[in-house]
Write a protein that holds these residues in place. Structure first.
Motif, mmCIF file in Angstrom:
data_model
loop_
_atom_site.group_PDB
_atom_site.id
_atom_site.type_symbol
_atom_site.label_atom_id
_atom_site.label_comp_id
_atom_site.label_asym_id
_atom_site.label_seq_id
_atom_site.Cartn_x
_atom_site.Cartn_y
_atom_site.Cartn_z
ATOM 1 N N ARG A 5 -11.225 -0.378 24.410
ATOM 2 C CA ARG A 5 -11.509 -1.611 25.142
ATOM 3 C C ARG A 5 -12.638 -1.417 26.151
ATOM 4 N NH1 ARG A 5 -7.830 1.215 27.052
ATOM 5 N NH2 ARG A 5 -7.187 1.326 29.196
ATOM 6 N N ILE A 7 -13.978 -2.298 29.688
ATOM 7 C CA ILE A 7 -13.488 -2.689 31.008
ATOM 8 C C ILE A 7 -14.698 -3.022 31.863
ATOM 9 C CG2 ILE A 7 -12.293 -1.888 33.080
ATOM 10 C CD1 ILE A 7 -10.565 -0.158 31.219
ATOM 11 N N LEU A 9 -16.349 -3.815 35.607
ATOM 12 C CA LEU A 9 -16.156 -3.407 36.992
ATOM 13 C C LEU A 9 -17.019 -4.240 37.919
ATOM 14 C CD1 LEU A 9 -16.487 0.413 36.327
ATOM 15 C CD2 LEU A 9 -14.362 -0.870 36.604
ATOM 16 N N TRP A 29 -19.979 -1.934 32.954
ATOM 17 C CA TRP A 29 -18.941 -1.829 31.923
ATOM 18 C C TRP A 29 -18.717 -0.368 31.571
ATOM 19 C CZ3 TRP A 29 -20.134 0.686 27.450
ATOM 20 C CH2 TRP A 29 -21.474 0.768 27.082
ATOM 21 N N CYS A 32 -13.279 2.450 27.081
ATOM 22 C CA CYS A 32 -12.143 3.365 27.186
ATOM 23 C C CYS A 32 -11.433 3.464 25.845
ATOM 24 C CB CYS A 32 -11.147 2.883 28.239
ATOM 25 S SG CYS A 32 -11.795 2.986 29.905
ATOM 26 N N ASN A 36 -6.800 5.737 27.406
ATOM 27 C CA ASN A 36 -7.414 5.499 28.720
ATOM 28 C C ASN A 36 -8.504 6.483 29.113
ATOM 29 O OD1 ASN A 36 -5.896 3.190 29.268
ATOM 30 N ND2 ASN A 36 -4.189 4.442 29.967
ATOM 31 N N ARG A 41 -20.332 4.578 29.274
ATOM 32 C CA ARG A 41 -20.535 3.438 30.169
ATOM 33 C C ARG A 41 -21.942 2.909 30.014
ATOM 34 N NH1 ARG A 41 -23.596 4.951 34.386
ATOM 35 N NH2 ARG A 41 -23.764 7.163 34.837
ATOM 36 N N ARG A 53 -21.409 -8.958 30.069
ATOM 37 C CA ARG A 53 -20.650 -9.215 28.842
ATOM 38 C C ARG A 53 -21.585 -9.453 27.647
ATOM 39 N NH1 ARG A 53 -15.236 -9.985 29.207
ATOM 40 N NH2 ARG A 53 -14.415 -9.833 31.322
ATOM 41 N N THR A 120 -12.019 -6.862 27.732
ATOM 42 C CA THR A 120 -10.914 -7.232 28.603
ATOM 43 C C THR A 120 -11.312 -8.438 29.442
ATOM 44 O OG1 THR A 120 -11.667 -5.696 30.306
ATOM 45 C CG2 THR A 120 -10.010 -4.884 28.738
ATOM 46 N N ARG A 123 -12.503 -8.600 35.996
ATOM 47 C CA ARG A 123 -13.179 -7.383 36.444
ATOM 48 C C ARG A 123 -12.268 -6.626 37.396
ATOM 49 N NH1 ARG A 123 -18.675 -9.279 39.114
ATOM 50 N NH2 ARG A 123 -17.236 -10.704 40.095
ATOM 51 N N ARG A 124 -12.421 -5.331 37.395
ATOM 52 C CA ARG A 124 -11.748 -4.477 38.381
ATOM 53 C C ARG A 124 -12.729 -4.238 39.523
ATOM 54 N NH1 ARG A 124 -8.967 0.243 34.720
ATOM 55 N NH2 ARG A 124 -7.708 -1.152 33.447
#
Length: 138
Positions: A5, A7, A9, A29, A32, A36, A41, A53, A120, A123-124
């Motif tokens: 996936r 992820i 940020l 991005w 992962c 995990n 990146r 995205r 996903t 955002r984290r």
């Protein structure tokens, strides 16, 4: 088993002179694996989440045309990789490797996972620390 996936940020760049609301927020991005582990990146962050995205979707569409490049870092002798499209680096290793074969194995894992990666939601948040790690140049 879950698929790999992407992820996203939200990176806030620290700036002592700006209030929290005025700090520049960018989006990056990382890809992962199902367990995990960070496989790779994006080389650069983007000004907006939408741009980030779209860059990921373009990278996935071009997965079969990416060229992996491994490079030894001068001072440490560690190895890093990048994935290029027409000579332009789009993705990089998340960490360095002690041996060239480890680096090549991990870029292969990244390229194999790329077409299967799911995006996903959201955002984290991440506060970007000062860079002290040697980076390879494009």
């Amino acid at each position: 088993m879950l698929p790999p996936r992407f992820i996203f940020l939200a990176i806030v760049t620290p700036d002592d002179d700006a209030s929290f609301a005025d700090r520049k927020q960018r989006t990056a991005w990382m890809l992962c694996s199902p367990n995990n582990r960070i496989l790779g990146r994006g080389r650069l962050p983007f000004d907006t989440e939408a741009q980030c995205r779209e860059a990921v979707l373009a990278l996935v569409r071009a997965a079969d045309r990416l060229t992996p490049v491994s490079t030894a870092l001068g001072s440490s002798g560690h190895w890093v990789w990048r994935a290029e499209l027409d000579g332009v680096p789009l993705a990089v290793s998340h960490r360095s490797y002690l041996r060239a074969r480890e680096c090549q194995y991990n870029v292969g894992r990244f390229l194999a996972a790329l077409p299967e990666g799911v995006l996903t939601d959201g955002r984290r948040s991440l506060r970007e620390p000062p860079r002290t790690v040697e980076r390879m140049t494009a």
